[in-house]
Write a protein that holds these residues in place. Structure first.
Motif, PDB file in Angstrom:
ATOM      1  N   GLY A  39      -8.627   6.546  -0.557  1.00 51.13           N
ATOM      2  CA  GLY A  39      -8.940   4.629  -0.308  1.00 51.13           C
ATOM      3  C   GLY A  39      -7.320   4.154   0.091  1.00 51.13           C
ATOM      4  O   GLY A  39      -7.454   2.908   1.287  1.00 51.13           O
ATOM      5  N   GLY A  48     -10.712  -4.400   2.280  1.00 47.43           N
ATOM      6  CA  GLY A  48      -9.375  -4.452   3.026  1.00 47.43           C
ATOM      7  C   GLY A  48      -9.730  -3.980   4.618  1.00 47.43           C
ATOM      8  O   GLY A  48     -10.274  -3.851   5.440  1.00 47.43           O
ATOM      9  N   VAL A  49      -8.387  -5.284   4.952  1.00 44.74           N
ATOM     10  CA  VAL A  49      -7.761  -5.136   6.690  1.00 44.74           C
ATOM     11  C   VAL A  49      -6.661  -5.042   5.720  1.00 44.74           C
ATOM     12  O   VAL A  49      -5.332  -5.499   4.966  1.00 44.74           O
ATOM     13  N   GLN A  50      -5.840  -4.083   7.034  1.00 42.73           N
ATOM     14  CA  GLN A  50      -3.973  -3.929   7.883  1.00 42.73           C
ATOM     15  C   GLN A  50      -4.171  -4.276   8.819  1.00 42.73           C
ATOM     16  O   GLN A  50      -5.279  -3.692   9.600  1.00 42.73           O
ATOM     17  N   GLU A  66      -0.566  -2.844   1.880  1.00 48.35           N
ATOM     18  CA  GLU A  66      -1.783  -1.732   1.735  1.00 48.35           C
ATOM     19  C   GLU A  66      -2.960  -2.316   0.739  1.00 48.35           C
ATOM     20  O   GLU A  66      -2.472  -3.269  -0.127  1.00 48.35           O
ATOM     21  N   PRO A  67      -4.342  -2.298   1.242  1.00 52.47           N
ATOM     22  CA  PRO A  67      -5.015  -2.871   0.496  1.00 52.47           C
ATOM     23  C   PRO A  67      -5.709  -2.666  -0.186  1.00 52.47           C
ATOM     24  O   PRO A  67      -5.710  -3.974  -1.264  1.00 52.47           O
ATOM     25  N   LYS A  68      -5.432  -1.515  -0.983  1.00 50.51           N
ATOM     26  CA  LYS A  68      -6.263  -1.335  -2.078  1.00 50.51           C
ATOM     27  C   LYS A  68      -5.269  -1.789  -3.022  1.00 50.51           C
ATOM     28  O   LYS A  68      -6.697  -2.176  -4.095  1.00 50.51           O
ATOM     29  N   ILE A  69      -4.544  -2.209  -3.204  1.00 52.67           N
ATOM     30  CA  ILE A  69      -4.334  -2.634  -4.411  1.00 52.67           C
ATOM     31  C   ILE A  69      -4.061  -4.126  -4.562  1.00 52.67           C
ATOM     32  O   ILE A  69      -4.251  -5.211  -5.453  1.00 52.67           O
ATOM     33  N   LEU A  82     -16.060  -6.716  -9.167  1.00 50.74           N
ATOM     34  CA  LEU A  82     -15.971  -7.330  -7.446  1.00 50.74           C
ATOM     35  C   LEU A  82     -17.681  -6.679  -7.873  1.00 50.74           C
ATOM     36  O   LEU A  82     -18.172  -5.795  -7.985  1.00 50.74           O
ATOM     37  N   ARG A 121       3.143  -6.918  -8.623  1.00 53.18           N
ATOM     38  CA  ARG A 121       4.923  -7.634  -7.486  1.00 53.18           C
ATOM     39  C   ARG A 121       4.219  -9.308  -7.697  1.00 53.18           C
ATOM     40  O   ARG A 121       3.126  -9.547  -7.221  1.00 53.18           O
ATOM     41  N   MET A 141      -4.310   2.833   3.096  1.00 55.57           N
ATOM     42  CA  MET A 141      -4.211   2.525   4.246  1.00 55.57           C
ATOM     43  C   MET A 141      -2.148   2.838   4.652  1.00 55.57           C
ATOM     44  O   MET A 141      -2.071   1.341   4.233  1.00 55.57           O
ATOM     45  N   ARG A 142      -2.330   3.389   4.104  1.00 59.47           N
ATOM     46  CA  ARG A 142      -0.385   3.568   3.730  1.00 59.47           C
ATOM     47  C   ARG A 142       0.224   4.203   5.414  1.00 59.47           C
ATOM     48  O   ARG A 142       0.383   4.926   5.787  1.00 59.47           O
ATOM     49  N   ILE A 176      -7.599  -5.187  -3.257  1.00 60.20           N
ATOM     50  CA  ILE A 176      -8.951  -5.981  -3.771  1.00 60.20           C
ATOM     51  C   ILE A 176      -9.301  -7.056  -5.007  1.00 60.20           C
ATOM     52  O   ILE A 176      -8.981  -6.628  -5.911  1.00 60.20           O
ATOM     53  N   LEU A 236       6.169   3.975  -3.175  1.00 61.68           N
ATOM     54  CA  LEU A 236       4.366   5.133  -2.163  1.00 61.68           C
ATOM     55  C   LEU A 236       4.014   3.994  -1.773  1.00 61.68           C
ATOM     56  O   LEU A 236       3.189   3.143  -0.356  1.00 61.68           O
ATOM     57  N   TYR A 237       4.260   2.281  -2.489  1.00 62.82           N
ATOM     58  CA  TYR A 237       3.049   1.255  -2.123  1.00 62.82           C
ATOM     59  C   TYR A 237       4.649   0.332  -1.204  1.00 62.82           C
ATOM     60  O   TYR A 237       4.593  -1.146  -1.742  1.00 62.82           O
ATOM     61  N   ARG A 238       5.755   1.207   0.159  1.00 60.62           N
ATOM     62  CA  ARG A 238       6.950   0.643  -0.245  1.00 60.62           C
ATOM     63  C   ARG A 238       6.243  -0.848   1.842  1.00 60.62           C
ATOM     64  O   ARG A 238       7.115  -1.309   1.790  1.00 60.62           O
ATOM     65  N   LEU A 239       5.315  -0.296   2.057  1.00 60.70           N
ATOM     66  CA  LEU A 239       4.726  -1.543   2.957  1.00 60.70           C
ATOM     67  C   LEU A 239       3.418  -1.941   2.413  1.00 60.70           C
ATOM     68  O   LEU A 239       2.419  -1.596   1.460  1.00 60.70           O
ATOM     69  N   VAL A 249       3.145  -5.335   9.013  1.00 63.73           N
ATOM     70  CA  VAL A 249       2.735  -4.116   8.690  1.00 63.73           C
ATOM     71  C   VAL A 249       1.968  -5.921   7.471  1.00 63.73           C
ATOM     72  O   VAL A 249       2.899  -6.556   6.981  1.00 63.73           O
ATOM     73  N   VAL A 281       7.347  -7.741   1.201  1.00 66.40           N
ATOM     74  CA  VAL A 281       6.806  -6.050   1.194  1.00 66.40           C
ATOM     75  C   VAL A 281       7.232  -5.133   1.702  1.00 66.40           C
ATOM     76  O   VAL A 281       6.624  -4.576   2.400  1.00 66.40           O
TER      77      VAL A 281
END
Lengths: 342, 342, 342, 342
Positions: free
Chosen positions: D194, A230-232, A278-281, C339, C50, D196-197, A283, A273-276, A304, A267
């Motif tokens: 995990g 993940g990168v943000q 986020e790398p984890k979803i 993965l 999404r 990055m929120r 992967i 929760l995921y309004r901006l 972002v 996004v």
């Protein structure tokens, strides 16, 4: 069938290339090159591929003839390797940092002296969203760095339209897989776990890429946080004189630029929760998610962008570029959408 | 002031020894020995000690005279080292596995050949709860292994009273710090993160220690789980013929054995999040928490024990033993209770 | 096209069902039922989707006609729901625990009183490896519990061949997604993070399933460890009189039973990081990995099985069963291999 | 003995207050107030305190007379509570955000309308490094927010000396304990793990505190990363006209300001894993670590500050302020140095 070879196949990006190419209907993997693991089974290093392949790694000298070669090695190795193997393949897609910068002086500043600077100009940037047309005919492709790709995709529309002042700052956060498979004390689980490690507070190499791609003056820091993938990037911009940065404008702008892109999602929601991004979803997926927040009072905005550093920040982007180069549907082999929860 | 020296001071257990000894009112650290980091500042390796000490590591040959020497090294190093340094100190407290087993054949079976088997019989087990009296006069003390200590403390009362059948199984779970500071690929963050790694499904070395301490037949597996610190053992026992294992009986038994122990807590509640022992709230503390669940129908019970592998499973137990040996209040320097949440 | 409906579609297993069915070439999702999120977009709850779907959740009463309905709800809800909706669909695949046990007394013991015990006998166990033939014609299918599935797949060949004594113990370790999407303090990140939480030291519900499927006497504990997804079971067995448990025998046995299975892999290597099954590389995949270790001296063995609790422990197993029931290739829609690193 | 009471004692900061006060030689805890847990044992909520106390929570109306009351509640509760209990104690130390801003308009902008704005001016900022003198006599103390404290300590010397331009940006990263003990879906382990929120890309409340304390124009974002405890702020500054920001200058400046401070450490090394401040080694400690990186070419610098949000970002800072107010040695009860590895 496209005959493909992968250098650095025992590394993390190399392993993801193998996973994607094994699942690609039009590709046959000819050689998975690893200097350190030659003759061992691929699935002894990448255990997720058990049952998917009986392939073994081969030594560099044993690589077969290929239509496309991917080089997923370090910049210094790539500078040695690329001139040697260039004749073995029509299309070469480099995933190292060795050929991302076109300007020799910039390269020297961020990486040190280049071995074969005359080749720097031959590579097309492997970012479909900005270089799709060139990629259809490119024989030398350089895939962008993970943080550079996320940041450039977020900044490109604003920079191209002249909506922002030229000075931007980027705060990058990355998981541990970005350090590669090297067994160094800095990558020890007990040291790296739960870290917020500002390993490069200023002058991260990827800032040169973003500057080259956008024409902006970029200051980038990089912090390792607890994650494997993940990168943000969190990017601060200010409205150019006469320009207006508000939510509606940014939403319209991104839709114009990326509405047709298969792997860019906007996004930027009011709630949830995921309004901006986020790398984890993300992967395992090839998405780059882009979001924003604007401050109507003072003309600043925060952008972002997030992606999987090994996929859209490496192997997936490379496969997407290959698809374009070989005239295939662009999303072929890249259908995995990511997981939730994870 | 007790003059103390620490071998292996740049390791993880060595670092915790330094932390505890620096906070101990009656101890002065004479030498912190590290072969690999000699002359570097202690806080360059253990950054938590910044501001607490200006000590530098010294080479083994530069160790000063000590009242007590702690050896926090690997078993193979300890077997070489202990005979060499024995004359330099009255009290030697070994934290390696090199002197935990008294029986030479058992040692050979689990560790390989011993260098100086004649010394095996000289060491007193550094577990205050079972060897307090011997420790008051012991000049050679061997601190138990982390999982062995947790499991033995849970089993000891039941075994001593003959309440259980001799065959028990232990399932141990450990954090990554148990592997020490070695930069090996198996300890890479990207590989170790989120792992449930059964690295020793059978015949873990610590089972020999538990067998020696309890007289039981022990089968122990070990699994690395996601944590830096912490050990938890889940132990299955069955009631001996004529014995009864129920909650009331076990609670009474443990109270009898451990009611006066400063660092053993019985944790077996009906409700709540932390109703059985859990290592995370023990991080940094010298507690071993012990709990249980019984099945009145079939006479089986599950015992659960947890501790911080670097403290009660190593450095803290060693300091507690030192306090006993030197006639100090047993809890001196060991007051940190652990954190919540964490 | 198979017309599919999903109850509990806003839950974690429900979300994975949607992901798999959206990627399935022969399925059309008719209704994604959620009582709490009706009329909201599916991707507002499952952000990984999404760009993959514009579907919205619907209320239970608005479900359309379906060829297959999946019920991914709690056991108590399932007991109410199944009798009500049975007429709406030819095939019903239940993922709750409500219909896994055939014996009413056993159900009562582990779950409490059943609402419609007369239905218990109608359900076929949704485990293709043991019930493939029945599944080709089953109209009522009950998908096994996550730990039960892993443990049963590991034990089944040994039990079926009479190679082990009837008493086995199972130590299950699970990630936090097993608790579902309920916002309870026990699932708070600050409390659950880094946990080794023995939430059920004895008599976990899944032991009844394993007992039913294998005929063995099962004692199962369950511990929550740090992970979102993933189940691992460590199982202790002993050789039956006259039987021999060694590596060669177990390897042969598992090959006989599972050599042709698309989603069972035998992982029992002498060396390497991933030499025994580990859930993290299975995240998102439909694999169950099975490994073992044997002790030739005393006739005991440790079996290790791992899977993704939401996929092979739920949604993926359900889709595999659906493929069988509808005569489709069994692996359709289940191609994601997992993965590495992750 | 100082008689102390704690409101919000079942919360995360409240629990840390109890831990620190129980270990404090000159304090007696009179009442641990919890509206939701009244009459339950303190260690049923804070399991790390098992064996350290037999205290039970009491209802608000049952609070005894105190020399000092700590209010570790939400801003809205604090605004109600403080006027009601002010007469019960000489010294009141508020840890909510309710009394941190002196300017009513600013308060309204960031928090909404204040209940008792007339009290805003009565509170002294509980930051010993900048308000030590006032704290010796303060009867109303407001402890700074966690990110605000870290950022202010880093910025204060530069701002006070006029070395930087007034516009600064702050990127804050925080662990999950900052959200408190509320069981909300956003704090679910499966969702938060995990992460990055970027939960507040612009206008985080703490920017108003930093602006008030430094006189600067502050833009602050906040991102939740994987950790339970810990705050890190990355701050971008530019040299004021005529000023010079280089490593030597910053090192000198911070030494001048903080050389005598017991709980501020300057961490800015050329090499090593922990060469810039990192929260994980500060867990449980009262340190704020401050570091920096400068770019001699363009006059920019990046400041990095880290602390444990529940300790130096809350309870520890409060105890330090109490020590000052009551004329005790400032470090009393705050000796825990943090752990490594962790």
């Amino acid at each position: 069938m496209i005959r493909a070879g992968v250098y650095g196949a025992s590394g993390y990006i190399g392993g993801e290339l193998l996973r994607l190419l094994l699942g690609h209907p039009d590709v046959e993997i000819v050689s998975a090159v690893s200097t350190t693991r030659a003759r061992r089974r691929v699935d002894s290093v990448h255990p997720n591929l058990r049952g998917s392949t009986d392939l073994c790694f081969c030594a560099p000298e044993d690589i077969g003839d290929c239509d496309v070669i991917f080089t997923a090695v370090s910049p210094s190795v790539a500078m040695e390797l690329v001139p040697q193997i260039a004749h073995r393949t029509r299309v070469l897609i480099d995933l190292s940092g060795g050929f991302r910068l076109r300007d020799r002086a910039e390269f020297t500043r961020y990486y040190g002296e280049h071995n074969c600077p005359e080749l720097l100009g031959e590579f097309v940037t492997g970012r479909p969203e900005t270089h799709r047309k060139e990629l259809t005919e490119a024989d030398r492709i350089s895939v962008p760095g993970c943080m550079a790709n996320a940041a450039t995709l977020a900044l490109h529309p604003l920079a191209a339209e002249g909506l922002i002042r030229p000075e931007v700052t980027i705060d990058g956060r990355v998981g541990s897989s970005g350090s590669g498979v090297t067994a160094d004390i800095m990558n020890l689980h007990a040291e790296r776990s739960g870290a917020m490690r500002v390993f490069k507070p200023q002058r991260h190499r990827h800032e040169a890429e973003v500057a080259q791609s956008t024409g902006l003056t970029v200051r980038m820091s990089a912090t390792g946080v607890e994650a494997v993938r993940g990168v943000q990037t969190l990017i601060r911009v200010s409205a150019a004189d006469g320009a207006r940065l508000d939510d509606r404008e940014l939403r319209r702008l991104y839709r114009d630029y990326y509405g047709g892109e298969p792997f860019v999602r906007i996004v930027a929601q009011k709630r949830g929760l995921y309004r901006l991004p986020e790398p984890k979803i993300l992967i395992g997926s090839n998405y780059c998610d882009i979001g924003f927040s604007t401050d109507p009072e003072d003309g600043t905005a925060v952008l972002v962008a997030a992606l999987d550093n090994l996929v859209k920040g490496g192997s997936g982007n490379a496969v997407q570029a290959m698809n374009i180069r070989f005239g295939l549907p662009e999303t072929l082999g890249l259908g995995f959408p990511g997981l939730h929860p994870v």
